[in-house]
Design a protein around this motif. Structure first.
Motif, PDB file in Angstrom:
ATOM      1  N   GLY A   1      16.646  98.354 -31.339  1.00 21.82           N
ATOM      2  CA  GLY A   1      16.654  97.158 -30.508  1.00 21.82           C
ATOM      3  C   GLY A   1      17.651  96.114 -30.964  1.00 21.82           C
ATOM      4  O   GLY A   1      17.967  95.191 -30.215  1.00 21.82           O
TER       5      GLY A   1
ATOM      6  N   GLU B   1      20.771  96.534 -31.444  1.00 20.09           N
ATOM      7  CA  GLU B   1      22.108  96.763 -30.891  1.00 20.09           C
ATOM      8  C   GLU B   1      22.444  95.771 -29.772  1.00 20.09           C
ATOM      9  O   GLU B   1      23.587  95.358 -29.623  1.00 20.09           O
ATOM     10  N   SER B   2      21.434  95.355 -29.003  1.00 17.82           N
ATOM     11  CA  SER B   2      21.708  94.433 -27.902  1.00 17.82           C
ATOM     12  C   SER B   2      21.989  93.019 -28.394  1.00 17.82           C
ATOM     13  O   SER B   2      22.562  92.202 -27.666  1.00 17.82           O
TER      14      SER B   2
ATOM     15  N   GLU C   1      16.490  85.308 -31.418  1.00 20.32           N
ATOM     16  CA  GLU C   1      17.510  86.281 -31.031  1.00 20.32           C
ATOM     17  C   GLU C   1      18.890  85.641 -31.071  1.00 20.32           C
ATOM     18  O   GLU C   1      19.890  86.297 -31.369  1.00 20.32           O
TER      19      GLU C   1
ATOM     20  N   ARG D   1      22.790  86.903 -32.399  1.00 16.66           N
ATOM     21  CA  ARG D   1      23.977  86.846 -31.547  1.00 16.66           C
ATOM     22  C   ARG D   1      25.051  85.955 -32.182  1.00 16.66           C
ATOM     23  O   ARG D   1      26.243  86.269 -32.129  1.00 16.66           O
TER      24      ARG D   1
ATOM     25  N   SER E   1      25.775  94.256 -32.472  1.00 18.39           N
ATOM     26  CA  SER E   1      26.244  95.636 -32.403  1.00 18.39           C
ATOM     27  C   SER E   1      27.092  95.961 -33.623  1.00 18.39           C
ATOM     28  O   SER E   1      28.208  95.442 -33.777  1.00 18.39           O
TER      29      SER E   1
END
Length: 565
Positions: free
Chosen positions: A539, A541-542, A493, A497, A545
């Protein structure tokens, strides 16, 4: 000599024995002398001598095929070169009943050459003939190609009474000949040591005859010492390895920086370090300084780096504690670098000998801030398993951009791919101009869980242009322990980010065209599907974005306490 000493800032000695002589006889300070050994061009590791080649060289020389061939060499001064001692060693062997040998001397001497204690050279030749020893010892006179004769021999005798270094020893070693020499005769024993031949007492012809007979009789030992002599000469006494040290001395005196500072960050790359160092020290472009930064390795890296420390102007700096990431070592290296151009050569990669020779001239254009080349991909056994220009990672962006050389502005490079993902991939493939590294920049790079190299490159190219060489002059090693494998192997993840942070940074730092947001979005959706197959797109989007793409990136963390150690 007093005038020389009084007017000289720095001295170059071709051996430690010469240095010690300058200190003891002329009172020169030890720290004013650089020991830069003699050197000769050396063949590569794949040019080792085979038995068939040795016999063919012997046949061409007209030498007997059934005898051990012992060679000596020297011109002009027979007694300093110990040609009389060469004859004496052969005489001792014959007196012992040894028959399966022949001594050949390469080089000529004036017959009228005289020594007050030893007489004239002609007298020694007369005695040679009178004793019938000319059947065992032949003086060939001057020859055009010494190495051709050395390639047909079995061992080399250095009978010099004194010799600052004796480059012929290196030529003999390159032909895989073990060397027998006298202790205290000069620099040759510093090469021979215990692994490239045999050292005997000064002018002790009986001991030299013993050592010669030992190597005549023990062919496996002779071959082993010859191979070790060749490897040592190639690694430590090749012009490719020695000239950087000479350039380093010149720069000290002239107060001139080198053209390139090479930074080698290393962490547990002992398995690959010799190959990496050989590819750096074997560069055809030699005007560089070498800074090796070890990040508290736990493998055998330290002993290998000690092997190079202080040689060729190399500095080795070892961290007491591991920094936890590669980038603090990059920053430390840049701070230590004295050149305007910097090459970060990772400890497990490999470079083509023409890497610097090809990339450095690209910086003649003052606008060029960053130059890089295409890379092959190698595995842990140094086998080529692919390349980047034809990999989907780059062809997803363009089928042709990285197939040809180019020079473009930083903005164009960003818009054509670097703003979407890191298209340099391996920092070892790049040379860049030194740039100002601020605490805020350091903090931002170190705050990124992945992609610090990408962020670093985006800063390095700002307000300049980028040059690309399509020749594959870099080999990027991909293996289980490599940084790239560690970062990209597991689904992460943090990877998405980080993409958001860097994409926002790109859009607020560079002039971008309308298409780049679409390219960014396409890349992130593709990455999402690769990392999280089957997970609903909502999912994402978190983590990334799309609606916030282009908003100002968050402020980097406080960096005042970051220590570059």
């Amino acid at each position: 000599m007093d005038d020389v000493v009084s007017r000289t800032q720095r001295f170059v000695a071709c051996s430690r024995s010469v240095r010690d002589y300058l200190v003891s006889e002329h009172k020169i300070a030890t720290d004013a002398i650089d020991v830069v050994p003699s050197a000769v061009p050396q063949a590569g590791a794949d040019h080792s001598r085979t038995e068939i080649q040795r016999l063919e060289s012997r046949r061409l020389a007209g030498w007997p095929m059934d005898k051990a061939i012992v060679v000596g060499s020297g011109i002009g001064v027979p007694f300093r070169k110990g040609a009389d001692l060469f004859i004496e060693v052969a005489r001792i062997l014959r007196a012992r009943g040894v028959e399966d040998y022949h001594f050949y001397w390469l080089g000529s001497f004036p017959e009228r050459e005289r020594d007050t204690a030893l007489g004239t050279w002609s007298q020694h030749l007369d005695r040679l003939r009178a004793d019938g020893l000319d059947e065992k010892v032949t003086f060939l006179g001057d020859v055009d190609d010494v190495r051709a004769y050395l390639r047909g021999a079995d061992l080399f005798l250095l009978t010099s009474r004194e010799e600052p270094f004796a480059r012929v020893v290196l030529e003999a070693a390159s032909a895989e000949l073990p060397v027998i020499c006298f202790a205290g005769s000069g620099g040759a024993p510093e090469f021979v040591e215990e692994d490239a031949g045999i050292i005997v007492g000064w002018t002790n012809t009986v001991a030299m005859a013993d050592a010669t007979l030992k190597l005549i009789r023990d062919q496996p030992l002779r071959a082993k010492l010859g191979r070790q002599a060749s490897a040592k000469a190639r690694r430590h006494f090749s012009t490719d390895r020695v000239f950087p040290r000479l350039l380093s001395t010149m720069r000290k005196v002239a107060s001139k920086p080198p053209a390139v500072s090479i930074i080698v960050p290393n962490f547990n790359c002992a398995r690959y370090l010799h190959e990496r160092m050989d590819s750096i020290l074997g560069q055809s472009f030699q005007d560089f300084e070498l800074i090796i930064l070890d990040d508290a390795s736990t493998d055998d890296s330290q002993s290998i780096l000690d092997y190079y420390a202080g040689v060729y102007g190399t500095r080795v700096i070892v961290n007491e504690r591991n920094s936890g990431a590669p980038y603090p070592q990059w920053f430390k290296g840049v701070a230590l670098a004295s050149a305007d151009l910097i090459w970060i050569a990772e400890g497990d990669d490999v470079s083509d000998p023409s890497f610097l020779e090809t990339l450095v001239p690209l910086f003649r254009d003052p606008s060029v801030k960053f130059a890089f080349c295409a890379s092959k991909i190698i595995n842990d056994r140094s086998e080529i398993v692919g390349d980047y220009p034809s990999s989907p990672y780059l062809t997803d962006l363009s089928d042709f951009k990285w197939k040809r050389s180019y020079q473009v502005s930083a903005e164009q490079e960003v818009n054509e791919g670097l703003g979407v993902k890191n298209t340099v991939i391996n920092i070892s493939a790049a040379v860049f101009r030194k740039f100002d590294i601020t605490p805020d920049f350091v903090g931002q790079v170190l705050s990124l869980p992945v992609g610090g190299d990408w962020y670093f490159i985006l800063e390095a190219i700002r307000n300049g242009s980028v040059a690309y060489e399509s020749a594959m002059l870099n080999q990027h090693r991909r293996h289980g322990d490599s940084l790239t494998s560690v970062i990209t192997a597991p689904p992460s993840e943090a990877l998405l980010r980080t993409r958001q942070l860097i994409h926002q940074h790109v859009l607020h730092t560079y002039e971008t065209d309308l298409a780049i947001k679409l390219k960014m979005a396409e890349h992130v959706v593709q990455l999402w599907n690769q990392l999280f197959p089957g997970r609903p797109a909502e999912g994402m989007e978190s983590l990334y974005s799309l609606s916030k793409l282009g908003e100002f990136p968050p402020k980097p963390p406080e960096s005042s306490e970051i220590a570059l150690t």
